[in-house]
Design an enzyme around this catalytic site. Structure first.
Site, PDB file in Angstrom:
ATOM      1  N   PRO A 105       0.845  -1.200   0.000  1.00 41.60           N
ATOM      2  CA  PRO A 105       0.000   0.000   0.000  1.00 41.60           C
ATOM      3  C   PRO A 105       0.876   1.245   0.000  1.00 41.60           C
ATOM      4  O   PRO A 105       1.942   1.253   0.636  1.00 41.60           O
ATOM      5  CB  PRO A 105      -0.809  -0.127   1.299  1.00 41.60           C
ATOM      6  CG  PRO A 105      -0.016  -1.061   2.158  1.00 41.60           C
ATOM      7  CD  PRO A 105       0.711  -1.982   1.246  1.00 41.60           C
ATOM      8  N   HIS A 106       0.492   2.266  -0.716  1.00 41.94           N
ATOM      9  CA  HIS A 106       1.323   3.467  -0.786  1.00 41.94           C
ATOM     10  C   HIS A 106       0.494   4.685  -1.156  1.00 41.94           C
ATOM     11  O   HIS A 106      -0.656   4.565  -1.590  1.00 41.94           O
ATOM     12  CB  HIS A 106       2.459   3.283  -1.799  1.00 41.94           C
ATOM     13  CG  HIS A 106       2.009   2.873  -3.159  1.00 41.94           C
ATOM     14  ND1 HIS A 106       1.784   1.549  -3.510  1.00 41.94           N
ATOM     15  CD2 HIS A 106       1.735   3.590  -4.270  1.00 41.94           C
ATOM     16  CE1 HIS A 106       1.407   1.480  -4.768  1.00 41.94           C
ATOM     17  NE2 HIS A 106       1.358   2.702  -5.257  1.00 41.94           N
ATOM     18  N   ALA A 107       1.104   5.862  -0.989  1.00 40.46           N
ATOM     19  CA  ALA A 107       0.429   7.117  -1.309  1.00 40.46           C
ATOM     20  C   ALA A 107       1.464   8.204  -1.520  1.00 40.46           C
ATOM     21  O   ALA A 107       2.612   8.090  -1.072  1.00 40.46           O
ATOM     22  CB  ALA A 107      -0.534   7.513  -0.184  1.00 40.46           C
TER      23      ALA A 107
END
Length: 485
Positions: A400-402
Site C-alpha cells: 500500500p502506498h500514497a
C-alpha cells in the site's frame, strides 16, 4: 473462435473503476493517444492510398479510417503484462496508463466496428441501414457497461456456488461471450465488439477473483493463441509481401503518433517530463490486438497483404520496445533498498490483524509525526488509493502506498503478519509481508524505485516466508540481507 476469445481477455483487463478514479488525467491522455495518431494515420493514407497498400479502388474513406484506427489502437493485455513485469502495475503511472488504454480501446473498437458496418459487403454488414447499425451498437455498448455489468455481477456468485471451479466460471464466460459476439455479428458489426464488451462487464465484477481471471486467461492463451498465430503464418507470405518502405512508414507514424500524443497530453495533466514519456511508450504497445485488427481488414478486402505484414511487424516491434523504453526514460541509477527508509520504530512484527484496513491503520500510526503528519491523514490517503486498485503484488507481498505533499524523503513502515491476509493479488496468494511507503508528489523516480526494490528483494527464494517469521527488526534485516535460499 480464437479472435473472439482474445477480445474477451482484452475486455476483462478493463477496470472501469480505475477510469472513474483517474478521471481527468486518464481522459486527457486517452484523447491524446487517440486524436494525434488518428490524424497521422488518416491524412496520409487518404491522400496517398496506393502508397499505404489499399486493396480495392473506391474504398478510400473506409481504408483511411481503418489505417487511422490501426494507428490509434492499443493492446491492453500487453500493456498490463509489461507494467507487471516492471513492477509498475499498481503505481500511479501504471494505473493512469491502464485507465487511458481502457478508454482508448473502447473508442477504437467502436470506430472499427463502424468501419466494418460502413462496408456493407456480404458477410460483413447487415441489411439494416447504417444509422440503425450504429444506433444498435451504441445501445448494446451502453447496456453491457450498465445493466449488463449488474446482471453479470448478480449471476457470478450463483455460478461459483453451484458449479465446480474453474469449469463453471469458464463455461459461463465462454457461452455468454459467444452470445454477445453473435448479437453484434447479427446487427452488422463484427463479433469482436460483443466479445470485448462482455469481457468488460465480466472483468469489472468484484466477484471475479484474480485466480479465476488468470485461469480464463491461461485457457485462451495456451490453447487458442498458438492456433491463431499459426493460421496467420499460413495465410500470408511474409517474405514475398515485405515492403521495407511501407514497414518503416507504418512503424514511424505509429510510434510518433502514440508517444507524442500521450506524452504531450500527460504533460498537460500534471505529470513531469520523464513520467509523460514513460506513459507515451507504455501506451505504444500494440500486441495481438493490432494483428487481429489487421487480419479482419485483410479478410474483408480493406487492405493489401503488404500492409498487413507491415502492421504485424509494427505490432511486434512496439510491444517489444515498450518496456525497455519505459525503463530508459524513467532512469536506472543505483538500486534503492527499501529497508534504508524504515527502522525498528516503523516495524511491526507478527501482527495478529486480519483486516487490510486495520493493517494500513496500524502502519500509518508508525509513520505519523504529531502536529505535522497525522495518522488519520496517512490512512485516508493510502486507503483512497487502495480502493482504486488493491496493493497486493503477488508472492505474499502487499505494498500500500500514497503520495503526500511536504515529505522531504520517502518513509517506509513494514508489518509481518501472523495470519495470511487477502490484498487481492493477481496470483491469488494472500499477503504475509506488508510494506507501506509514502513519498511526495515530486519523488516519482524514488517512488518507483522503492516499489521495484520491495518486489525484487522479497520475491527471491523463500524470503517472504522467512521474513514473516521475523520477531524483531534485527531478524527481519538479517533475512533481507542474507543470500536467498
Amino acid at each position: 473462435v480464437a479472435v473472439v476469445l482474445f477480445l474477451l481477455i482484452a475486455g476483462m483487463e478493463v477496470d472501469l473503476s480505475t477510469v472513474y478514479k483517474r478521471g481527468k488525467a486518464a481522459l486527457m491522455i486517452s484523447i491524446g493517444g487517440m486524436v494525434v495518431p488518428f490524424a497521422l494515420g488518416f491524412g496520409p493514407s487518404y491522400l496517398f492510398p496506393e502508397t499505404f497498400g489499399m486493396a480495392e479502388e473506391g474504398r478510400r474513406l473506409v481504408f483511411a479510417l481503418f489505417v487511422a484506427t490501426a494507428m490509434s489502437i492499443t493492446a491492453l493485455p500487453v500493456i498490463a503484462k509489461v507494467l507487471m513485469d516492471l513492477q509498475l502495475f499498481r503505481t500511479d503511472i501504471g494505473m493512469t496508463i491502464i485507465a487511458a488504454a481502457v478508454v482508448n480501446d473502447i473508442i477504437g473498437w467502436l470506430i472499427f466496428a463502424t468501419v466494418l458496418a460502413m462496408m456493407g459487403t456480404e458477410g460483413v454488414g447487415s441489411s439494416m441501414p447504417l444509422g440503425t447499425v450504429i444506433g444498435l451498437t451504441l445501445a448494446f455498448a451502453v447496456f453491457c457497461l450498465t445493466l449488463g455489468r449488474w446482471l453479470v455481477n448478480r449471476a457470478l456468485p450463483w455460478v461459483q456456488a453451484h458449479t465446480a471451479w474453474p469449469g463453471g466460471v469458464i463455461g459461463f464466460a465462454v457461452v455468454l461471450t459467444f452470445f454477445a459476439a453473435a448479437f453484434t455479428e447479427w446487427i452488422g458489426v463484427h463479433g469482436i465488439l460483443g466479445a470485448f464488451l462482455f469481457g468488460v462487464a465480466l472483468g469489472d465484477s468484484p466477484h471475479l477473483r484474480e485466480k479465476t481471471r488468470g485461469t480464463i486467461d491461461h485457457f485462451v492463451a495456451f490453447i487458442f493463441a498458438p492456433l491463431f498465430f499459426v493460421t496467420i503464418g499460413l495465410r500470408v507470405d511474409f517474405i514475398a509481401n515485405f515492403d521495407l518502405v511501407l514497414v518503416v512508414l507504418i512503424f514511424v507514424l505509429a510510434v510518433l503518433g502514440k508517444v507524442l500524443g500521450c506524452a504531450g497530453f500527460s504533460l498537460m495533466s500534471g505529470f513531469n517530463k520523464r513520467e509523460s514519456f514513460a506513459i507515451g511508450f507504455g501506451m505504444n504497445a500494440r500486441g495481438a490486438m493490432e494483428i487481429i485488427l489487421g487480419l479482419l481488414a485483410l479478410q474483408y478486402g480493406i487492405i493489401s497483404e503488404s500492409l498487413f505484414v507491415a502492421l504485424v511487424i509494427m505490432a511486434i516491434g512496439t510491444s517489444i520496445m515498450s518496456g525497455t523504453a519505459m525503463q530508459m526514460v524513467l532512469g536506472g541509477g543505483t538500486p534503492m533498498l527499501f529497508t534504508n527508509f524504515a527502522s525498528a520504530k516503523t516495524f511491526i512484527a507478527r501482527s495478529p490483524l486480519v483486516d487490510r484496513r486495520e493493517i494500513i491503520a496500524a502502519l500509518s500510526e508508525k509513520l505519523a509525526v504529531p502536529g505535522t503528519l497525522e495518522a488519520e491523514a496517512i490512512e485516508h490517503a493510502v486507503w483512497q488509493r487502495e480502493r482504486v486498485m488493491s496493493s497486493g503484488v503477488g508472492d505474499g507481498i502487499a505494498i500500500p502506498h500514497a503520495r503526500i505533499k511536504g515529505l522531504e524523503a520517502p518513509v517506509v513502515a513494514i508489518a509481518t503478519l501472523k495470519h495470511e491476509v487477502d490484498f487481492d493479488a493477481r496470483d491469488g496468494i494472500p499477503a504475509r509481508v506488508v510494506v507501506l511507503i509514502l513519498t511526495s508528489p515530486n519523488q516519482a523516480k524514488e517512488h518507483l524505485d522503492l516499489l521495484a526494490s520491495i518486489v525484487r528483494t522479497l520475491s527471491q527464494g523463500n524470503r517472504v516466508e522467512r521474513a514473516a517469521e521475523a520477531e524483531s527488526w534485527t531478524q527481519f534485516l538479517a533475512v533481507i540481507r542474507a543470500d536467498p535460499d
